[in-house]
Design a protein around this motif. Structure first.
Motif, mmCIF file in Angstrom:
data_model
loop_
_atom_site.group_PDB
_atom_site.id
_atom_site.type_symbol
_atom_site.label_atom_id
_atom_site.label_comp_id
_atom_site.label_asym_id
_atom_site.label_seq_id
_atom_site.Cartn_x
_atom_site.Cartn_y
_atom_site.Cartn_z
ATOM 1 N N LYS A 161 0.835 -1.194 0.000
ATOM 2 C CA LYS A 161 0.000 0.000 0.000
ATOM 3 C C LYS A 161 0.874 1.250 0.000
ATOM 4 N N ASN A 162 0.416 2.238 -0.767
ATOM 5 C CA ASN A 162 1.090 3.532 -0.890
ATOM 6 C C ASN A 162 2.462 3.448 -1.542
ATOM 7 N N TRP A 163 2.597 2.456 -2.406
ATOM 8 C CA TRP A 163 3.700 2.381 -3.357
ATOM 9 C C TRP A 163 3.087 2.347 -4.757
ATOM 10 N N LEU A 164 3.919 2.471 -5.790
ATOM 11 C CA LEU A 164 3.480 2.387 -7.175
ATOM 12 C C LEU A 164 4.405 1.452 -7.939
ATOM 13 N N ARG A 165 3.828 0.658 -8.849
ATOM 14 C CA ARG A 165 4.673 -0.100 -9.772
ATOM 15 C C ARG A 165 4.684 0.611 -11.110
ATOM 16 N N ILE A 166 5.887 0.902 -11.586
ATOM 17 C CA ILE A 166 6.053 1.562 -12.880
ATOM 18 C C ILE A 166 6.756 0.597 -13.829
ATOM 19 N N THR A 167 6.132 0.343 -14.968
ATOM 20 C CA THR A 167 6.732 -0.505 -15.993
ATOM 21 C C THR A 167 7.517 0.365 -16.962
ATOM 22 N N PHE A 168 8.779 0.011 -17.174
ATOM 23 C CA PHE A 168 9.618 0.829 -18.051
ATOM 24 C C PHE A 168 9.869 0.178 -19.407
ATOM 25 N N ALA A 169 9.119 -0.849 -19.748
ATOM 26 C CA ALA A 169 9.231 -1.463 -21.075
ATOM 27 C C ALA A 169 8.431 -0.623 -22.065
ATOM 28 N N ALA A 170 8.963 0.562 -22.347
ATOM 29 C CA ALA A 170 8.301 1.520 -23.230
ATOM 30 C C ALA A 170 9.377 2.337 -23.937
ATOM 31 N N ASP A 171 8.980 3.042 -24.983
ATOM 32 C CA ASP A 171 9.970 3.851 -25.693
ATOM 33 C C ASP A 171 10.283 5.113 -24.894
ATOM 34 N N ALA A 172 11.458 5.661 -25.133
ATOM 35 C CA ALA A 172 11.960 6.791 -24.347
ATOM 36 C C ALA A 172 11.031 7.998 -24.400
ATOM 37 N N SER A 173 10.491 8.295 -25.574
ATOM 38 C CA SER A 173 9.636 9.477 -25.702
ATOM 39 C C SER A 173 8.355 9.346 -24.895
ATOM 40 N N SER A 174 7.790 8.128 -24.842
ATOM 41 C CA SER A 174 6.568 7.902 -24.050
ATOM 42 C C SER A 174 6.861 8.037 -22.561
ATOM 43 N N ILE A 175 8.006 7.505 -22.129
ATOM 44 C CA ILE A 175 8.381 7.612 -20.716
ATOM 45 C C ILE A 175 8.611 9.073 -20.342
ATOM 46 N N GLU A 176 9.314 9.812 -21.189
ATOM 47 C CA GLU A 176 9.558 11.230 -20.927
ATOM 48 C C GLU A 176 8.240 11.990 -20.799
ATOM 49 N N GLU A 177 7.350 11.765 -21.743
ATOM 50 C CA GLU A 177 6.058 12.462 -21.712
ATOM 51 C C GLU A 177 5.241 12.061 -20.492
ATOM 52 N N ALA A 178 5.255 10.777 -20.152
ATOM 53 C CA ALA A 178 4.500 10.310 -18.979
ATOM 54 C C ALA A 178 4.988 11.003 -17.714
ATOM 55 N N PHE A 179 6.297 11.092 -17.549
ATOM 56 C CA PHE A 179 6.824 11.704 -16.328
ATOM 57 C C PHE A 179 6.641 13.227 -16.304
ATOM 58 N N LYS A 180 6.630 13.862 -17.456
ATOM 59 C CA LYS A 180 6.289 15.284 -17.484
ATOM 60 C C LYS A 180 4.876 15.486 -16.953
ATOM 61 N N ARG A 181 3.969 14.602 -17.357
ATOM 62 C CA ARG A 181 2.580 14.708 -16.880
ATOM 63 C C ARG A 181 2.487 14.378 -15.391
ATOM 64 N N ILE A 182 3.253 13.375 -14.947
ATOM 65 C CA ILE A 182 3.243 13.040 -13.520
ATOM 66 C C ILE A 182 3.752 14.213 -12.691
ATOM 67 N N LYS A 183 4.785 14.884 -13.188
ATOM 68 C CA LYS A 183 5.302 16.047 -12.466
ATOM 69 C C LYS A 183 4.270 17.166 -12.424
ATOM 70 N N SER A 184 3.563 17.396 -13.522
ATOM 71 C CA SER A 184 2.496 18.399 -13.540
ATOM 72 C C SER A 184 1.401 18.033 -12.548
#
Length: 417
Positions: free
Chosen positions: A378-401
């Motif tokens: 509980k109160n952890w997150l699982r993040i899958t990184f089997a994705a392309d670099a641009s998708s990961i970058e965009e995802a984390f920009k949104r998470i930061k927002s």
């Protein structure tokens, strides 16, 4: 650590998260934010992860040969079993035979076979926390009591072996070891695996080695199969083509007795295995027939490319995590395709827990992450990184927002303290 007590499958909760997204469109009906899923361990969703041409050609040749449209033996085609035995033996100090190998519909069916074979009245099984919830689900169906030992994030997610010893009793049948680690992205050292084997021997239980991510190790520690210690303790090795060959939909797995001491050679045990497989449906015959070629002819450069991609994407994730105060990971991923990050709720104004975080993130930013509750934390997150670099970058920009929008002000944080 707190056990999330998962009552829903990973696919189930990810489906609910997807359903919660209301796509935001611009004036011309185009989706403003494309959905980015870092929740499911399916690398085929991204074009940078594709299987080798050898695999595609082998399946095509098998299908078009018209030789493999009928039923296969319930334990698997002999040539497939033999090829898997030879493949696994490359990394072992002894040789497996085809009689040690049983073909399954993916690793999930191998898990069910293992637990079904071990179930008996009052039996219990020791499972890692966090872990893969299919084990808990299968245990419930088999009336096996699940007992949980912690993986220690401060020690690179190693198994708490003291906890294992305290949990085991005369009704304990097995200890599950997932290496490389799902969901933690860890890889166990030779020394730690030996300690696991010695602990299991001391307790008089066998080890179920879930190696579906076998060889997907890109850190400082190489992948060491648990079967290396089969002379110390009996090991059931579970694996598949799914992750290393990037073909999860082909559902080609294996259940293997890596046991040079012969604990599983009792004719009654072998007969029980065979009878159970008589009621199972294995993978398509033409897929099985392609396996020998796939295992023997895949070039090492394909594996290196996959590892380089995973290493690169995991590094991007880790670096971004350090830029977002409400999530933290003290352990850089070393293998598999996923990692665990801790959620700091004290920095967030209106987020109650990991599930609330993931549903609001999905609705507001169209980014899918898996709540840690689904894998036992509980109160952890699982993040899958089997994705392309641009998708990961965009995802984390949104998470930061998302974080900035929900972050407590400095005065609110001081009041809470």
């Amino acid at each position: 650590m707190e056990n999330g007590g998962s009552t829903i499958t990973i696919k189930g909760i990810l489906s609910l998260l997807m359903e919660s997204i209301s796509e935001v469109e611009d004036g011309e009906g185009r989706c403003v934010k494309k959905v980015i899923s870092l929740g499911m361990g399916d690398p085929t969703l991204y074009s940078c992860f594709r299987t080798t041409q050898v695999s595609l050609q082998a399946v095509s040749d098998s299908l078009l040969s018209n030789k493999f449209h009928g039923y296969a033996p319930t334990v698997g085609l002999p040539q497939t079993r033999r090829a898997i035995a030879e493949y696994l033996s490359r990394d072992l100090p002894y040789k497996l035979s085809q009689d040690d190998v049983f073909i399954t519909s993916g690793c999930t069916q191998a898990i069910d076979v293992a637990l079904a074979m071990l179930a008996r009245p009052r039996a219990n099984i020791l499972l890692p926390r966090p872990g893969f919830p299919i084990y808990e689900l299968c245990a419930k169906f088999r009336n096996l009591e699940a007992r949980y030992f912690d993986l220690l994030p401060e020690n690179g997610w190693e198994i708490d072996l003291d906890a294992v010893e305290s949990l085991a009793d005369e009704n304990t049948v097995a200890l599950v070891v997932i290496n490389p680690g799902n969901p933690c992205g860890n890889v166990y050292s030779y020394l730690h695996l030996m300690k696991i084997a010695e602990t299991a021997k001391k307790l008089g239980i066998l080890v179920i080695a879930d190696e579906v991510y076998g060889h997907l190790a890109f850190g400082s520690k190489p992948f060491v199969p648990m079967g290396v210690f089969g002379s110390i303790v009996p090991v059931l090795t579970l694996g598949s083509l799914s992750k290393r060959w990037i073909v999860p939909g082909w559902r080609l797995g294996w259940f293997v007795t890596t046991d040079p001491s012969g604990s599983f050679k009792d004719p009654k045990i072998i007969e029980r295995f065979k009878k159970y497989f008589d009621i199972l449906g294995g993978p398509a015959t033409f897929i099985q027939a392609a396996v020998p070629t796939i295992l023997e002819q895949t070039d090492e450069s394909f594996f290196k490319k996959t590892l380089n991609s995973l290493k690169n994407s995991s590094d991007i994730c880790y670096d971004w995590i350090n830029e977002i105060p409400c999530i933290d990971s003290s352990h850089r991923p070393e293998g598999s395709m996923a990692m665990m990050v801790k959620l700091n709720l004290s920095l967030l104004e209106d987020i109650s827990d990991d599930i609330d975080f993931c549903f609001k993130l999905a609705r507001e930013e169209s980014v899918i992450l898996l709540p840690g509750t689904a894998v036992g934390l509980k109160n952890w997150l699982r993040i899958t990184f089997a994705a392309d670099a641009s998708s990961i970058e965009e995802a984390f920009k949104r998470i930061k927002s998302f974080y900035l929008r929900h972050a407590k002000t400095q005065s609110q944080t001081i009041v809470d303290l």
